[in-house]
Scaffold this active site. Structure first.
Site, mmCIF file in Angstrom:
data_model
loop_
_atom_site.group_PDB
_atom_site.id
_atom_site.type_symbol
_atom_site.label_atom_id
_atom_site.label_comp_id
_atom_site.label_asym_id
_atom_site.label_seq_id
_atom_site.Cartn_x
_atom_site.Cartn_y
_atom_site.Cartn_z
ATOM 1 N N LYS A 11 -1.665 3.311 -1.558
ATOM 2 C CA LYS A 11 -0.831 4.471 -0.068
ATOM 3 C C LYS A 11 -0.921 3.746 1.306
ATOM 4 O O LYS A 11 -1.977 4.252 1.880
ATOM 5 C CB LYS A 11 -0.931 5.716 -0.080
ATOM 6 N N SER A 28 3.272 1.918 -1.225
ATOM 7 C CA SER A 28 3.747 3.490 -1.228
ATOM 8 C C SER A 28 3.172 3.595 0.569
ATOM 9 O O SER A 28 2.513 3.233 0.588
ATOM 10 C CB SER A 28 3.600 4.097 -2.242
#
Length: 369
Positions: A160, A230
């Protein structure tokens, strides 16, 4: 003593719905102290202003804070929370809760996982070599945490990463710094790309000499077969979750991966399933094998050529719906047909994550009794 990893798949009714995770804790099926990572698919747009990701992180942090006697901020600093926005098509919003504990059971070889975090990044570092270099150390630390000594044992690395906002860009320029891009949406791709190239470097998929600011987001021939990144507005650091198989771990879970060459590469999904001990036959998993599938994780990206096996697609030309949203829906349909379920972790934006238009896919499954 060995370590054992468990994964709970929990549905959500909305991005702030953590009642399913709370129910597991209340029933004693999950110890909050054992939770090391939570992945989530939330129903936002997956773009810069998708605040469903931050909403989910906040709800999880507040709920877990009371059970861990910590502040919500301390919970978020301790547990890797990777929220991926966008549940287009038939994708079903859900959480994947990863926990690790010690066990007296023998280490027979099973799913292993490790987590690590970078420092916070300055806006001018995002999508550039400083982000890549700082994350490289964290990926190595996560592999060591999981006792994954060989890159061959690693099957999926979830990262992330942050993005640029207008406010962050202005703050950098007020200090006389320049940023990689003024396009906040493009910054998502650069951040994902830099993060994915870290994995490629750590796993020996690309040489260090091939990496520079100039190739990030540009050279599609450089990619990782096992990276999934992401980007989100809810953080300013990189959070890393490494998944693999280790002989020093116990349990009944295993993981395998393959690489989709394009958005309709069903054989690659089948290969990942078979690698995890599941048999899709020529089509869809039978109910007993579907029940053993714990999670399917994949990346989705529209090809830059505007073609899929010679046929034109319009994903990159649609000004109403972002191309990554089209891609998630496409890969969701193919993957759901393969496994017979829609609660799948399909993440859009696959810069340097698999070949152009494709992406890695991994399956976590329970071993056959």
């Amino acid at each position: 003593m060995a370590r054992i990893a468990t994964v709970h798949r929990v549905p959500m009714r909305h991005p702030g719905d953590v009642s399913g995770v709370a129910a597991l804790l209340d029933a004693g099926a999950l110890d909050p102290a054992d939770i090391v990572a939570i992945l989530g698919k939330t129903e936002g747009n997956g773009c810069v202003n998708d605040f469903t990701r931050a909403y989910a992180v906040q709800a999880l942090s507040v709920m877990l804070a009371g059970r861990l006697a910590l502040t919500p901020e301390a919970v978020a600093a301790r547990i890797a929370m990777v929220m991926s926005g966008g549940t287009e098509g038939g994708l079903s919003p859900h959480f994947l809760v990863f926990s690790v504990r010690t066990t007296d059971a023998a280490a027979t070889g099973a799913l292993a996982m490790g987590t690590a975090f970078t420092r916070d990044f300055a806006p001018e570092e995002i999508g550039r070599m400083p982000q890549l270099e700082a994350t490289a150390a964290a990926v190595r630390a996560a592999m060591a945490d999981a006792a994954l000594t060989s890159p061959a044992d690693v099957h999926y690395v979830q990262i992330k990463c942050p993005l640029l906002t207008s406010e962050r860009i202005a703050a950098a320029e007020a200090r006389g710094a320049t940023v990689a891009t003024h396009d906040t949406y493009a910054s998502m791709g650069l951040s994902r790309g830099a993060s994915a190239l870290v994995v490629a470097l750590a796993l020996g998929e690309v040489p260090a000499g091939a990496l520079s600011d100039a190739v990030i987001g540009q050279d599609t021939t450089l990619f990782s077969h096992r990276a999934s990144a992401s980007a989100g507005v809810e953080l300013t650091r990189n959070e890393i979750v490494v998944l693999g198989n280790s002989a020093s771990w116990a349990g009944d879970l295993t993981i395998a991966h393959a690489v989709m060459q394009d958005g309709i590469d069903l054989p690659a999904i089948h290969a990942a399933l078979r690698g995890a001990g599941l048999d899709p036959g020529a089509g869809q998993l039978a109910p007993d094998h579907c029940a053993r599938l714990v999670a399917l994780l994949a990346k989705a990206e529209p090809s830059s050529s505007g073609r899929i096996r010679g046929n034109r697609h319009i994903m990159n030309d649609d000004s109403d719906i972002n191309a990554t949203r089209h891609a998630r829906a496409l890969v969701c349909g193919v993957a759901a047909a393969a496994v017979g379920r829609t609660d799948l972790f399909i993440s859009g934006g696959a810069e340097h994550q698999g070949p152009d238009g494709g992406g890695p896919v991994a399956a976590i499954a329970r071993k056959e009794a």
